[in-house]
Design an enzyme around this catalytic site. Sequence first.
Site, short mmCIF file in Angstrom:
data_model
loop_
_atom_site.label_atom_id
_atom_site.label_comp_id
_atom_site.label_asym_id
_atom_site.label_seq_id
_atom_site.Cartn_x
_atom_site.Cartn_y
_atom_site.Cartn_z
N HIS A 97 -11.99 5.24 -4.78
CA HIS A 97 -10.96 4.82 -6.30
C HIS A 97 -12.73 4.58 -7.42
O HIS A 97 -11.51 3.72 -7.80
CB HIS A 97 -10.05 3.94 -5.33
CG HIS A 97 -8.51 3.92 -4.45
ND1 HIS A 97 -8.26 5.53 -5.12
CD2 HIS A 97 -7.88 3.34 -4.26
CE1 HIS A 97 -7.28 5.68 -3.58
NE2 HIS A 97 -6.64 4.31 -3.76
N GLU B 223 0.32 9.08 -5.03
CA GLU B 223 -0.93 9.76 -5.63
C GLU B 223 -1.07 11.16 -6.07
O GLU B 223 -1.45 11.61 -5.41
CB GLU B 223 -1.70 8.95 -5.14
CG GLU B 223 -1.88 7.52 -4.62
CD GLU B 223 -2.83 6.87 -3.65
OE1 GLU B 223 -4.37 7.34 -4.23
OE2 GLU B 223 -3.04 6.78 -2.20
N HIS C 280 -1.66 5.04 -8.58
CA HIS C 280 -1.50 3.93 -7.12
C HIS C 280 0.15 2.48 -6.62
O HIS C 280 -0.14 1.79 -6.33
CB HIS C 280 -2.61 3.19 -6.63
CG HIS C 280 -3.08 3.28 -5.15
ND1 HIS C 280 -2.04 2.02 -4.44
CD2 HIS C 280 -4.15 3.64 -4.50
CE1 HIS C 280 -2.71 2.66 -3.30
NE2 HIS C 280 -3.89 3.14 -3.02
C1 BGC Z 1 -5.91 5.67 0.18
C2 BGC Z 1 -5.60 4.89 1.14
C3 BGC Z 1 -6.67 3.26 1.39
C4 BGC Z 1 -4.95 2.97 0.13
C5 BGC Z 1 -6.45 1.55 -0.91
C6 BGC Z 1 -5.29 5.15 -0.94
O1 BGC Z 1 -4.82 6.26 -1.88
O2 BGC Z 1 -5.61 6.77 0.83
O3 BGC Z 1 -6.90 4.86 2.51
O4 BGC Z 1 -6.31 2.10 2.51
O5 BGC Z 1 -5.32 3.72 -1.27
O6 BGC Z 1 -5.26 0.79 -0.75
#
Ligand code: BGC
Length: 371
Positions: free
Chosen positions: A126, A335, A200
């Site tokens: 991210h 997402e 998210h």
């Molecule tokens: C990911 C997860 C991760 C989470 C974090 C998601 O987008 O796919 O693996 O733990 O984000 O909050």
Amino acid sequence: MSLVKLFICVIFVLTFAMTSAAIDKKSFGKTPDGKEAFLYTLKNKNGMEVEITNFGGCVVSIKVPDKSGKFADVALGFDSVADYAKPDPYFGALIGRYGNRIAGGKFTLDGKTYQIPQNDGPNSLHGGKVGFDKRFWDAKDSTDASGQHLHLHYLSPDGEQGFPGNLNVDVTYTLNDKNELSIAYTATTDKNTVLNLTNHTYFNLKGEGSGQIVDHQIMIAADRFTPVDATLIPTGELKSVAGTPFDLRKLTLISAHIDDNNEQLKLGLGYDHNFVLNSGGKMAMAAKVVEPASGRVLEVLTDQPGVQFYTGNHLDGTAKGKGHVYKFRDGFCLETQHFPDSPNHPNFPSTELKPGETFKSTTIYRFSVQK
Ligand code: BGC
């Protein structure tokens, strides 16, 4: 002035007053370094309300009715900006520059190798240690016949978190009278770079804080998904969902297969996978979620080629907000995105952005009820 003209004038003024109603803006507290964040409330004529903060562009709450007209907040979130500033599960956040994972935090562009922070085991997740979810965005609001808008802008400077190019990002959230929350993304750069923008938000259509989401039904319009290795990096294969727990092409209870003895589900601790949308990057329905008891329905439309279906497998009771403790699988995310680790997979749709090009993308979260 004739009576008719006066009448037309009054109607005009009233219409303008109704469509230009200002968006509520209030303080959302301060980050530990003393900077104040704001909370904006978008409303529509059906009573739906969405709160968004300019810190991380986080969607803080989404209030929608159930089949009997009872409103609940269906987004997991916190009470003030201080909690969003902590390392958190990215509740409601805008994610960038690169949503999802990049293997080893490394990629090569025009022959040059870039290293970005490895903040998820050996990988980058991210956007690195301080992603767009931890930045203040400039905010402006507006209202017109198409709905209430919150316009956010962030300039990610050249070299931020190791990424090349000054990247100008604009995100507009719009709430309209069809109970659609849309997110329109635009970005430009002055050097070749990579980007993968998403949101998210964790949803629970029973209402946030009402337990696990495994009793929701889901449909994802994808014949294939991208299997992952032990660190959740795609192997590169686009695997058919047929005959696997990833076949969600018809509405399926999330609980139906989430705990199957399946290697991919074990690696993700549940669903935490990118689905290859059949629409191939054209605006279309990507997913639909139904919560049978409340009758609430969420449809996700996007022009992105993929969607990460994540069932909140890492929520462990440490995140607390709105009077609730968020535990294992208490929320799900959809997402919309390009595929994880695309810069290292030439067979995946490209995430490169060049000077002179404009990245544009829209995702719509549409809420309704079924009786
Ligand atoms: C990911 C997860 C991760 C989470 C974090 C998601 O987008 O796919 O693996 O733990 O984000 O909050």
